[in-house]
Design an enzyme around this catalytic site. Sequence first.
Site, mmCIF file in Angstrom:
data_model
loop_
_atom_site.group_PDB
_atom_site.id
_atom_site.type_symbol
_atom_site.label_atom_id
_atom_site.label_comp_id
_atom_site.label_asym_id
_atom_site.label_seq_id
_atom_site.Cartn_x
_atom_site.Cartn_y
_atom_site.Cartn_z
ATOM 1 N N THR A 68 0.770 -1.208 -0.060
ATOM 2 C CA THR A 68 0.069 -0.182 0.078
ATOM 3 C C THR A 68 1.088 1.222 0.055
ATOM 4 O OG1 THR A 68 -0.109 0.114 2.488
ATOM 5 C CG2 THR A 68 -1.977 -1.020 1.312
ATOM 6 N N SER A 122 18.161 1.814 4.231
ATOM 7 C CA SER A 122 17.826 3.099 4.009
ATOM 8 C C SER A 122 19.217 3.751 4.225
ATOM 9 C CB SER A 122 16.758 3.583 5.152
ATOM 10 O OG SER A 122 16.691 4.986 5.516
ATOM 11 N N GLU A 167 18.936 6.500 6.110
ATOM 12 C CA GLU A 167 18.803 7.137 7.473
ATOM 13 C C GLU A 167 19.843 6.011 8.343
ATOM 14 O OE1 GLU A 167 17.018 9.460 8.488
ATOM 15 O OE2 GLU A 167 17.102 8.998 10.711
ATOM 16 N N TYR A 189 14.054 4.449 14.094
ATOM 17 C CA TYR A 189 13.814 3.903 12.690
ATOM 18 C C TYR A 189 15.191 3.296 12.253
ATOM 19 C CZ TYR A 189 13.377 4.035 7.725
ATOM 20 O OH TYR A 189 13.275 3.644 6.092
ATOM 21 N N LYS A 235 16.388 -0.222 10.941
ATOM 22 C CA LYS A 235 17.002 -0.709 9.599
ATOM 23 C C LYS A 235 18.412 -1.212 9.659
ATOM 24 C CE LYS A 235 13.433 0.619 6.655
ATOM 25 N NZ LYS A 235 12.899 -0.308 6.066
ATOM 26 N N ARG A 280 4.001 9.925 -2.521
ATOM 27 C CA ARG A 280 4.567 10.040 -1.214
ATOM 28 C C ARG A 280 3.723 10.514 -0.330
ATOM 29 N NH1 ARG A 280 8.727 8.488 1.972
ATOM 30 N NH2 ARG A 280 10.699 9.902 1.826
HETATM 31 P P1 NAP Z 1 5.580 3.770 2.866
HETATM 32 O O1 NAP Z 1 4.982 4.618 1.831
HETATM 33 O O2 NAP Z 1 5.520 4.639 4.369
HETATM 34 O O3 NAP Z 1 4.745 2.293 3.093
HETATM 35 C C1 NAP Z 1 5.149 1.484 4.052
HETATM 36 C C2 NAP Z 1 4.548 0.312 3.975
HETATM 37 O O4 NAP Z 1 4.729 -0.681 5.044
HETATM 38 C C3 NAP Z 1 2.851 0.257 3.831
HETATM 39 O O5 NAP Z 1 2.527 -0.522 2.774
HETATM 40 C C4 NAP Z 1 2.573 0.043 5.183
HETATM 41 O O6 NAP Z 1 1.204 -0.577 5.151
HETATM 42 C C5 NAP Z 1 3.400 -1.164 5.422
HETATM 43 N N1 NAP Z 1 3.379 -1.696 6.754
HETATM 44 C C6 NAP Z 1 3.349 -0.915 8.094
HETATM 45 N N2 NAP Z 1 3.466 -1.761 8.984
HETATM 46 C C7 NAP Z 1 3.489 -3.120 8.662
HETATM 47 C C8 NAP Z 1 3.271 -4.336 9.260
HETATM 48 N N3 NAP Z 1 3.490 -4.420 10.587
HETATM 49 N N4 NAP Z 1 3.262 -5.417 8.413
HETATM 50 C C9 NAP Z 1 3.318 -5.327 7.057
HETATM 51 N N5 NAP Z 1 3.385 -4.033 6.364
HETATM 52 C C10 NAP Z 1 3.367 -3.226 7.184
HETATM 53 O O7 NAP Z 1 7.064 3.712 2.598
HETATM 54 P P2 NAP Z 1 7.788 3.972 1.082
HETATM 55 O O8 NAP Z 1 8.318 5.149 0.922
HETATM 56 O O9 NAP Z 1 7.081 2.996 0.325
HETATM 57 O O10 NAP Z 1 9.022 2.954 1.619
HETATM 58 C C11 NAP Z 1 9.223 1.649 1.264
HETATM 59 C C12 NAP Z 1 10.401 0.831 2.041
HETATM 60 O O11 NAP Z 1 11.549 1.322 1.744
HETATM 61 C C13 NAP Z 1 10.213 1.149 3.507
HETATM 62 O O12 NAP Z 1 10.561 -0.195 4.301
HETATM 63 C C14 NAP Z 1 10.930 2.216 4.087
HETATM 64 O O13 NAP Z 1 11.519 2.210 5.242
HETATM 65 C C15 NAP Z 1 12.136 2.113 3.104
HETATM 66 N N6 NAP Z 1 12.809 3.371 2.454
HETATM 67 C C16 NAP Z 1 12.137 4.305 1.909
HETATM 68 C C17 NAP Z 1 12.884 5.564 1.675
HETATM 69 C C18 NAP Z 1 11.948 6.516 1.037
HETATM 70 O O14 NAP Z 1 12.688 7.736 0.769
HETATM 71 N N7 NAP Z 1 10.783 6.498 0.530
HETATM 72 C C19 NAP Z 1 14.170 5.467 1.413
HETATM 73 C C20 NAP Z 1 14.851 4.302 2.062
HETATM 74 C C21 NAP Z 1 14.167 3.424 2.419
HETATM 75 P P3 NAP Z 1 -0.001 -0.051 5.839
HETATM 76 O O15 NAP Z 1 -0.571 0.860 4.783
HETATM 77 O O16 NAP Z 1 -1.042 -1.075 6.199
HETATM 78 O O17 NAP Z 1 0.393 1.169 7.143
HETATM 79 O O1 G4F Z 2 10.731 13.993 4.700
HETATM 80 P P1 G4F Z 2 11.330 13.575 5.791
HETATM 81 O O2 G4F Z 2 10.332 12.985 7.080
HETATM 82 O O3 G4F Z 2 12.184 12.237 5.514
HETATM 83 P P2 G4F Z 2 13.519 11.439 6.261
HETATM 84 O O4 G4F Z 2 13.434 11.690 7.845
HETATM 85 O O5 G4F Z 2 14.803 11.709 5.238
HETATM 86 O O6 G4F Z 2 13.070 9.976 6.006
HETATM 87 C C1 G4F Z 2 12.505 9.497 4.947
HETATM 88 O O7 G4F Z 2 13.741 9.131 4.140
HETATM 89 C C2 G4F Z 2 14.673 7.933 4.647
HETATM 90 C C3 G4F Z 2 15.837 7.764 3.814
HETATM 91 O O8 G4F Z 2 16.811 8.345 4.400
HETATM 92 C C4 G4F Z 2 13.743 6.721 4.737
HETATM 93 F F1 G4F Z 2 14.542 5.560 5.298
HETATM 94 C C5 G4F Z 2 12.426 7.002 5.428
HETATM 95 O O9 G4F Z 2 11.568 5.960 5.481
HETATM 96 C C6 G4F Z 2 11.837 8.169 5.189
HETATM 97 O O10 G4F Z 2 11.216 7.808 3.769
HETATM 98 O O11 G4F Z 2 12.270 14.375 6.589
HETATM 99 C C7 G4F Z 2 13.339 15.052 5.927
HETATM 100 C C8 G4F Z 2 13.944 16.173 6.554
HETATM 101 C C9 G4F Z 2 14.240 15.802 7.912
HETATM 102 O O12 G4F Z 2 15.659 16.555 8.022
HETATM 103 C C10 G4F Z 2 13.536 16.573 8.780
HETATM 104 O O13 G4F Z 2 13.761 17.038 9.938
HETATM 105 O O14 G4F Z 2 12.865 17.100 6.260
HETATM 106 C C11 G4F Z 2 13.123 17.808 7.629
HETATM 107 N N1 G4F Z 2 11.861 18.413 8.119
HETATM 108 C C12 G4F Z 2 11.862 19.931 8.411
HETATM 109 N N2 G4F Z 2 10.378 19.987 8.471
HETATM 110 C C13 G4F Z 2 10.584 17.864 8.271
HETATM 111 C C14 G4F Z 2 9.686 18.880 8.360
HETATM 112 N N3 G4F Z 2 10.032 16.542 8.011
HETATM 113 C C15 G4F Z 2 9.017 16.468 7.997
HETATM 114 N N4 G4F Z 2 8.502 15.007 8.081
HETATM 115 N N5 G4F Z 2 8.052 17.440 8.286
HETATM 116 C C16 G4F Z 2 8.286 18.478 8.499
HETATM 117 O O15 G4F Z 2 7.502 19.652 8.877
#
Ligand code: NAP
Ligand code: G4F
Length: 328
Positions: A10, A127, A129, A151, A155, A186
Amino acid sequence: MPRALITGITGQDGLYLSELLLSKGYEVYGLIRGQNNPKRELVEQTVPGVKLLTGDLMDFSSLLRALETAQPDEVYNLGAISFVAYSWENAHLTADVTGKGVLNILEAVRLYAHDDVSKVRFYQASSSEMFGKVQEVPQRETTLLWPRSPYGVAKVFGHYMTINYRESYGMHASSGILFNHESPRRGPEFVTRKISMAVARIKLGLQDYVTLGNLDAKRDWGYAGDYVEAMWRMLQQPEGDEYVVATGETHSIRDFLDRAFAHVGIEDWAPYVKQDPRFMRPAEVELLIGDPTKAHEKLGWERKVDFPQLVAMMVDNDLEEQRGLMAG
Ligand code: NAP
Ligand code: G4F
Protein backbone atom coordinates in the site's frame (compact mmCIF):
# COMPACT_ATOMS: atom_id res chain seq x y z
CA MET A 1 5.73 -16.30 -15.64
CA PRO A 2 7.94 -15.12 -12.73
CA ARG A 3 6.14 -14.58 -9.41
CA ALA A 4 6.82 -11.89 -6.82
CA LEU A 5 5.58 -11.18 -3.30
CA ILE A 6 5.76 -7.57 -2.10
CA THR A 7 5.31 -6.48 1.52
CA GLY A 8 4.37 -2.80 1.94
CA ILE A 9 2.12 -2.98 -1.12
CA THR A 10 0.00 0.00 0.00
CA GLY A 11 3.03 2.30 0.26
CA GLN A 12 4.63 4.61 -2.28
CA ASP A 13 7.26 2.08 -3.42
CA GLY A 14 4.88 -0.89 -3.33
CA LEU A 15 2.68 0.76 -5.96
CA TYR A 16 5.56 1.74 -8.28
CA LEU A 17 7.23 -1.66 -7.94
CA SER A 18 3.93 -3.45 -8.67
CA GLU A 19 3.50 -1.43 -11.85
CA LEU A 20 7.05 -2.24 -12.92
CA LEU A 21 6.76 -5.97 -12.25
CA LEU A 22 3.33 -6.24 -13.89
CA SER A 23 4.74 -4.48 -16.98
CA LYS A 24 7.47 -7.14 -17.09
CA GLY A 25 4.90 -9.96 -17.05
CA TYR A 26 5.22 -10.96 -13.38
CA GLU A 27 2.41 -12.46 -11.34
CA VAL A 28 2.42 -10.05 -8.39
CA TYR A 29 1.17 -10.77 -4.86
CA GLY A 30 0.96 -8.04 -2.24
CA LEU A 31 0.81 -8.45 1.54
CA ILE A 32 -1.82 -6.20 3.10
CA ARG A 33 -2.39 -5.89 6.83
CA GLY A 34 -5.48 -5.35 8.97
CA GLN A 35 -9.02 -6.60 8.63
CA ASN A 36 -10.21 -3.51 6.77
CA ASN A 37 -7.16 -1.64 5.46
CA PRO A 38 -8.27 1.82 4.20
CA LYS A 39 -5.68 1.67 1.40
CA ARG A 40 -6.97 -1.62 -0.09
CA GLU A 41 -9.19 0.28 -2.53
CA LEU A 42 -6.27 2.48 -3.66
CA VAL A 43 -4.19 -0.61 -4.44
CA GLU A 44 -7.08 -2.33 -6.21
CA GLN A 45 -7.68 0.75 -8.37
CA THR A 46 -4.03 1.61 -9.09
CA VAL A 47 -2.69 -1.88 -9.75
CA PRO A 48 -5.72 -4.10 -10.37
CA GLY A 49 -3.47 -6.96 -11.50
CA VAL A 50 -2.01 -7.44 -8.01
CA LYS A 51 -3.39 -10.29 -5.89
CA LEU A 52 -3.71 -9.24 -2.25
CA LEU A 53 -2.91 -11.58 0.65
CA THR A 54 -3.59 -10.70 4.26
CA GLY A 55 -0.61 -10.68 6.61
CA ASP A 56 1.57 -8.68 8.94
CA LEU A 57 5.34 -8.57 9.36
CA MET A 58 4.82 -9.14 13.09
CA ASP A 59 2.82 -12.32 12.46
CA PHE A 60 5.25 -15.02 11.41
CA SER A 61 2.66 -17.61 10.44
CA SER A 62 0.84 -15.11 8.19
CA LEU A 63 4.13 -14.64 6.29
CA LEU A 64 4.60 -18.39 5.82
CA ARG A 65 1.01 -18.70 4.61
CA ALA A 66 1.49 -15.84 2.14
CA LEU A 67 4.69 -17.42 0.78
CA GLU A 68 2.96 -20.78 0.34
CA THR A 69 0.12 -19.16 -1.60
CA ALA A 70 2.25 -16.84 -3.72
CA GLN A 71 5.06 -19.37 -4.40
CA PRO A 72 7.32 -16.42 -5.26
CA ASP A 73 10.62 -16.40 -7.12
CA GLU A 74 11.30 -12.95 -5.68
CA VAL A 75 10.32 -11.36 -2.35
CA TYR A 76 10.56 -7.59 -1.90
CA ASN A 77 10.37 -6.57 1.75
CA LEU A 78 9.17 -2.95 1.62
CA GLY A 79 6.87 -3.08 4.66
CA ALA A 80 7.98 -0.91 7.60
CA ILE A 81 7.07 1.80 10.02
CA SER A 82 8.84 4.28 7.73
CA PHE A 83 8.24 7.74 9.24
CA VAL A 84 11.39 8.67 11.17
CA ALA A 85 9.73 11.28 13.45
CA TYR A 86 7.07 8.75 14.51
CA SER A 87 9.75 6.22 15.43
CA TRP A 88 10.80 8.12 18.59
CA GLU A 89 7.25 8.02 19.92
CA ASN A 90 6.75 4.39 18.88
CA ALA A 91 10.20 2.93 19.27
CA HIS A 92 9.13 -0.57 20.34
CA LEU A 93 6.65 -0.87 17.51
CA THR A 94 9.29 0.38 15.07
CA ALA A 95 11.77 -2.18 16.38
CA ASP A 96 9.17 -4.95 16.01
CA VAL A 97 8.05 -4.06 12.46
CA THR A 98 11.01 -2.34 10.81
CA GLY A 99 13.64 -4.45 12.61
CA LYS A 100 12.29 -7.82 13.76
CA GLY A 101 9.86 -7.92 10.85
CA VAL A 102 12.88 -8.40 8.56
CA LEU A 103 14.01 -11.40 10.59
CA ASN A 104 10.47 -12.80 10.45
CA ILE A 105 10.27 -12.65 6.68
CA LEU A 106 13.83 -13.91 6.15
CA GLU A 107 13.14 -16.89 8.40
CA ALA A 108 9.78 -17.51 6.73
CA VAL A 109 11.51 -17.53 3.32
CA ARG A 110 14.15 -19.95 4.63
CA LEU A 111 11.55 -22.37 6.01
CA TYR A 112 9.34 -22.04 2.95
CA ALA A 113 12.27 -22.78 0.61
CA HIS A 114 13.25 -25.89 2.69
CA ASP A 115 16.62 -27.12 1.53
CA ASP A 116 16.78 -24.97 -1.61
CA VAL A 117 17.09 -21.33 -0.47
CA SER A 118 18.34 -20.37 -3.93
CA LYS A 119 14.83 -20.72 -5.32
CA VAL A 120 13.75 -17.40 -3.71
CA ARG A 121 15.56 -14.10 -4.19
CA PHE A 122 15.10 -11.54 -1.42
CA TYR A 123 15.23 -7.73 -1.41
CA GLN A 124 15.47 -5.71 1.81
CA ALA A 125 14.53 -2.02 1.80
CA SER A 126 17.48 -0.59 3.71
CA SER A 127 17.86 3.15 4.11
CA SER A 128 20.29 6.04 4.01
CA GLU A 129 18.90 6.90 7.45
CA MET A 130 21.31 4.17 8.66
CA PHE A 131 24.22 6.57 7.93
CA GLY A 132 22.74 9.11 10.39
CA LYS A 133 25.64 11.07 11.81
CA VAL A 134 27.58 10.59 8.61
CA GLN A 135 31.12 9.25 8.94
CA GLU A 136 32.04 9.88 5.29
CA VAL A 137 30.86 12.17 2.47
CA PRO A 138 29.46 10.96 0.13
CA GLN A 139 28.08 7.79 1.72
CA ARG A 140 28.77 4.47 0.03
CA GLU A 141 28.18 0.77 0.72
CA THR A 142 31.24 0.57 3.00
CA THR A 143 30.57 3.73 5.06
CA LEU A 144 30.28 3.07 8.81
CA LEU A 145 26.65 3.10 9.95
CA TRP A 146 25.73 5.54 12.76
CA PRO A 147 21.93 5.66 13.00
CA ARG A 148 20.30 8.63 14.76
CA SER A 149 16.71 7.44 15.27
CA PRO A 150 14.89 4.31 16.45
CA TYR A 151 13.92 3.85 12.78
CA GLY A 152 17.56 4.01 11.70
CA VAL A 153 18.60 1.53 14.39
CA ALA A 154 15.83 -0.88 13.34
CA LYS A 155 16.91 -0.60 9.70
CA VAL A 156 20.51 -1.41 10.67
CA PHE A 157 19.25 -4.61 12.33
CA GLY A 158 17.34 -5.58 9.18
CA HIS A 159 20.30 -4.71 6.98
CA TYR A 160 22.76 -6.90 8.88
CA MET A 161 20.21 -9.70 9.28
CA THR A 162 19.84 -9.75 5.48
CA ILE A 163 23.61 -10.02 5.05
CA ASN A 164 23.68 -12.69 7.77
CA TYR A 165 21.07 -14.85 6.01
CA ARG A 166 23.10 -14.61 2.82
CA GLU A 167 26.31 -15.57 4.58
CA SER A 168 24.79 -18.23 6.87
CA TYR A 169 22.36 -19.97 4.52
CA GLY A 170 23.53 -18.97 1.04
CA MET A 171 20.32 -17.04 0.41
CA HIS A 172 20.20 -14.71 -2.62
CA ALA A 173 19.53 -11.73 -0.37
CA SER A 174 20.21 -8.12 -1.37
CA SER A 175 19.93 -4.89 0.49
CA GLY A 176 19.22 -1.63 -1.29
CA ILE A 177 20.50 1.33 0.70
CA LEU A 178 18.09 3.78 -0.84
CA PHE A 179 18.39 7.50 -0.28
CA ASN A 180 15.21 9.58 -0.02
CA HIS A 181 12.91 9.08 -2.98
CA GLU A 182 9.73 11.00 -3.50
CA SER A 183 6.79 11.25 -5.88
CA PRO A 184 3.18 12.37 -6.09
CA ARG A 185 2.43 9.14 -4.16
CA ARG A 186 4.61 10.14 -1.19
CA GLY A 187 2.75 10.19 2.13
CA PRO A 188 1.75 13.72 3.26
CA GLU A 189 3.72 13.33 6.51
CA PHE A 190 7.08 13.53 4.66
CA VAL A 191 8.55 16.97 4.12
CA THR A 192 8.53 17.06 0.30
CA ARG A 193 4.87 16.13 -0.03
CA LYS A 194 3.93 18.35 2.90
CA ILE A 195 5.52 21.24 0.99
CA SER A 196 4.12 20.38 -2.46
CA MET A 197 0.59 20.07 -1.05
CA ALA A 198 0.92 23.33 0.89
CA VAL A 199 2.33 25.22 -2.09
CA ALA A 200 -0.59 24.07 -4.26
CA ARG A 201 -3.13 25.02 -1.60
CA ILE A 202 -1.47 28.42 -0.94
CA LYS A 203 -1.45 29.15 -4.68
CA LEU A 204 -5.16 28.31 -4.89
CA GLY A 205 -6.00 30.43 -1.83
CA LEU A 206 -6.96 27.41 0.31
CA GLN A 207 -4.22 27.75 2.94
CA ASP A 208 -2.26 30.69 4.37
CA TYR A 209 1.05 29.10 5.38
CA VAL A 210 2.87 25.84 6.14
CA THR A 211 4.56 25.00 9.45
CA LEU A 212 7.84 23.11 9.25
CA GLY A 213 10.80 22.11 11.43
CA ASN A 214 14.49 22.20 10.48
CA LEU A 215 14.96 23.92 7.11
CA ASP A 216 18.72 23.38 6.94
CA ALA A 217 18.84 19.58 6.78
CA LYS A 218 20.04 18.26 3.43
CA ARG A 219 18.79 15.23 1.57
CA ASP A 220 19.71 13.38 -1.61
CA TRP A 221 16.24 13.30 -3.19
CA GLY A 222 15.39 11.12 -6.17
CA TYR A 223 12.21 9.91 -7.88
CA ALA A 224 10.59 6.74 -6.50
CA GLY A 225 9.66 5.49 -9.99
CA ASP A 226 13.38 5.37 -10.86
CA TYR A 227 14.38 3.69 -7.59
CA VAL A 228 12.12 0.63 -7.86
CA GLU A 229 13.93 -0.20 -11.11
CA ALA A 230 17.15 -0.54 -9.06
CA MET A 231 15.40 -2.94 -6.65
CA TRP A 232 14.41 -5.21 -9.50
CA ARG A 233 17.89 -5.06 -11.07
CA MET A 234 19.47 -6.18 -7.78
CA LEU A 235 17.46 -9.40 -7.86
CA GLN A 236 18.51 -10.13 -11.46
CA GLN A 237 22.22 -10.32 -10.46
CA PRO A 238 23.95 -13.70 -10.07
CA GLU A 239 24.62 -13.00 -6.34
CA GLY A 240 22.98 -10.98 -3.60
CA ASP A 241 24.82 -7.81 -2.55
CA GLU A 242 24.46 -4.29 -1.08
CA TYR A 243 23.93 -1.23 -3.25
CA VAL A 244 23.61 2.48 -2.57
CA VAL A 245 20.87 4.01 -4.72
CA ALA A 246 21.09 7.80 -4.82
CA THR A 247 21.43 10.76 -7.16
CA GLY A 248 24.80 12.00 -5.84
CA GLU A 249 23.32 15.49 -5.28
CA THR A 250 22.11 17.05 -2.08
CA HIS A 251 19.61 19.85 -1.43
CA SER A 252 18.35 21.54 1.70
CA ILE A 253 14.69 21.88 2.67
CA ARG A 254 15.16 25.58 1.78
CA ASP A 255 16.19 24.55 -1.76
CA PHE A 256 13.04 22.46 -2.04
CA LEU A 257 10.96 25.43 -0.85
CA ASP A 258 12.70 27.74 -3.38
CA ARG A 259 11.85 25.49 -6.30
CA ALA A 260 8.35 24.53 -5.19
CA PHE A 261 7.20 28.11 -4.59
CA ALA A 262 8.97 29.42 -7.73
CA HIS A 263 7.07 26.80 -9.74
CA VAL A 264 3.80 28.58 -8.90
CA GLY A 265 5.32 32.05 -9.39
CA ILE A 266 6.13 32.90 -5.75
CA GLU A 267 9.76 34.04 -5.43
CA ASP A 268 9.73 35.06 -1.73
CA TRP A 269 8.27 32.23 0.35
CA ALA A 270 9.17 33.68 3.77
CA PRO A 271 5.63 34.99 4.48
CA TYR A 272 4.19 31.53 3.81
CA VAL A 273 6.52 29.40 5.97
CA LYS A 274 6.52 29.17 9.77
CA GLN A 275 8.73 27.05 11.96
CA ASP A 276 7.66 25.16 15.07
CA PRO A 277 9.86 23.11 17.46
CA ARG A 278 7.12 20.47 17.29
CA PHE A 279 8.58 19.41 13.94
CA MET A 280 12.21 19.34 15.12
CA ARG A 281 13.72 15.93 15.89
CA PRO A 282 15.51 14.79 19.08
CA ALA A 283 18.51 13.94 16.87
CA GLU A 284 18.79 15.15 13.29
CA VAL A 285 20.44 13.65 10.23
CA GLU A 286 21.92 16.88 8.88
CA LEU A 287 23.39 15.75 5.58
CA LEU A 288 22.81 12.86 3.24
CA ILE A 289 24.50 12.46 -0.12
CA GLY A 290 25.03 9.07 -1.70
CA ASP A 291 27.62 7.68 -4.06
CA PRO A 292 25.72 5.48 -6.53
CA THR A 293 28.82 4.37 -8.50
CA LYS A 294 28.36 0.67 -7.70
CA ALA A 295 24.69 0.74 -8.77
CA HIS A 296 25.71 2.49 -12.00
CA GLU A 297 28.53 0.08 -12.78
CA LYS A 298 27.09 -3.27 -11.62
CA LEU A 299 23.37 -2.77 -12.13
CA GLY A 300 23.54 -0.39 -15.09
CA TRP A 301 21.06 1.76 -13.13
CA GLU A 302 20.68 5.50 -13.82
CA ARG A 303 18.12 7.93 -12.46
CA LYS A 304 15.95 9.55 -15.13
CA VAL A 305 14.19 12.32 -13.18
CA ASP A 306 16.31 15.17 -11.76
CA PHE A 307 15.59 17.42 -8.78
CA PRO A 308 13.83 20.29 -10.66
CA GLN A 309 11.67 17.76 -12.55
CA LEU A 310 10.78 15.97 -9.31
CA VAL A 311 9.67 19.15 -7.54
CA ALA A 312 7.67 20.30 -10.57
CA MET A 313 6.01 16.88 -10.90
CA MET A 314 4.92 16.90 -7.25
CA VAL A 315 3.61 20.47 -7.26
CA ASP A 316 1.76 19.98 -10.57
CA ASN A 317 0.14 16.81 -9.23
CA ASP A 318 -1.03 18.59 -6.08
CA LEU A 319 -2.37 21.57 -8.03
CA GLU A 320 -4.42 19.18 -10.14
CA GLU A 321 -5.56 17.18 -7.10
CA GLN A 322 -6.62 20.32 -5.19
CA ARG A 323 -8.43 21.75 -8.23
CA GLY A 324 -10.26 18.44 -8.56
CA LEU A 325 -11.33 18.63 -4.90
CA MET A 326 -12.48 22.25 -5.37
CA ALA A 327 -14.56 21.29 -8.38
CA GLY A 328 -16.23 18.70 -6.13
P1 NAP B 1 5.54 3.86 2.99
O1 NAP B 1 4.85 4.57 1.87
O2 NAP B 1 5.49 4.44 4.35
O3 NAP B 1 4.95 2.37 3.06
C1 NAP B 1 5.22 1.53 4.15
C2 NAP B 1 4.45 0.25 3.94
O4 NAP B 1 4.71 -0.63 5.05
C3 NAP B 1 2.94 0.42 3.87
O5 NAP B 1 2.43 -0.40 2.85
C4 NAP B 1 2.47 -0.10 5.22
O6 NAP B 1 1.17 -0.65 5.20
C5 NAP B 1 3.48 -1.22 5.43
N1 NAP B 1 3.50 -1.69 6.81
C6 NAP B 1 3.54 -0.94 7.94
N2 NAP B 1 3.49 -1.75 9.02
C7 NAP B 1 3.42 -3.04 8.57
C8 NAP B 1 3.33 -4.30 9.19
N3 NAP B 1 3.28 -4.43 10.51
N4 NAP B 1 3.27 -5.41 8.41
C9 NAP B 1 3.29 -5.29 7.05
N5 NAP B 1 3.36 -4.11 6.40
C10 NAP B 1 3.43 -3.00 7.15
O7 NAP B 1 7.08 3.61 2.63
P2 NAP B 1 7.83 3.75 1.21
O8 NAP B 1 8.29 5.14 1.06
O9 NAP B 1 7.03 3.09 0.17
O10 NAP B 1 9.14 2.89 1.52
C11 NAP B 1 9.17 1.48 1.28
C12 NAP B 1 10.28 0.88 2.14
O11 NAP B 1 11.52 1.49 1.82
C13 NAP B 1 10.12 1.08 3.64
O12 NAP B 1 10.65 -0.06 4.27
C14 NAP B 1 10.98 2.29 3.95
O13 NAP B 1 11.42 2.25 5.29
C15 NAP B 1 12.10 2.07 2.98
N6 NAP B 1 12.81 3.25 2.51
C16 NAP B 1 12.12 4.30 1.98
C17 NAP B 1 12.79 5.40 1.49
C18 NAP B 1 12.06 6.57 0.87
O14 NAP B 1 12.69 7.63 0.72
N7 NAP B 1 10.82 6.41 0.48
C19 NAP B 1 14.20 5.45 1.53
C20 NAP B 1 14.88 4.35 2.06
C21 NAP B 1 14.17 3.25 2.54
P3 NAP B 1 -0.13 0.16 5.76
O15 NAP B 1 -0.67 0.94 4.61
O16 NAP B 1 -1.04 -0.94 6.18
O17 NAP B 1 0.33 1.03 6.89
O1 G4F C 1 10.74 13.89 4.71
P1 G4F C 1 11.30 13.40 5.99
O2 G4F C 1 10.33 13.07 7.08
O3 G4F C 1 12.22 12.15 5.59
P2 G4F C 1 13.43 11.41 6.34
O4 G4F C 1 13.39 11.61 7.80
O5 G4F C 1 14.68 11.78 5.63
O6 G4F C 1 13.06 9.87 6.08
C1 G4F C 1 12.68 9.40 4.79
O7 G4F C 1 13.86 9.05 4.09
C2 G4F C 1 14.61 7.96 4.66
C3 G4F C 1 15.84 7.75 3.77
O8 G4F C 1 16.90 8.51 4.25
C4 G4F C 1 13.71 6.74 4.70
F1 G4F C 1 14.41 5.67 5.16
C5 G4F C 1 12.51 7.01 5.58
O9 G4F C 1 11.64 5.88 5.58
C6 G4F C 1 11.75 8.20 4.99
O10 G4F C 1 11.22 7.81 3.74
O11 G4F C 1 12.33 14.45 6.58
C7 G4F C 1 13.39 14.97 5.79
C8 G4F C 1 14.02 16.15 6.50
C9 G4F C 1 14.42 15.88 7.96
O12 G4F C 1 15.70 16.40 8.17
C10 G4F C 1 13.40 16.66 8.77
O13 G4F C 1 13.90 17.14 10.02
O14 G4F C 1 13.08 17.22 6.55
C11 G4F C 1 13.14 17.82 7.83
N1 G4F C 1 11.85 18.51 8.09
C12 G4F C 1 11.74 19.83 8.33
N2 G4F C 1 10.46 20.13 8.57
C13 G4F C 1 10.65 17.94 8.18
C14 G4F C 1 9.76 18.96 8.47
N3 G4F C 1 10.24 16.66 8.00
C15 G4F C 1 8.92 16.40 8.11
N4 G4F C 1 8.49 15.14 7.90
N5 G4F C 1 8.01 17.39 8.43
C16 G4F C 1 8.38 18.68 8.62
O15 G4F C 1 7.54 19.54 8.91
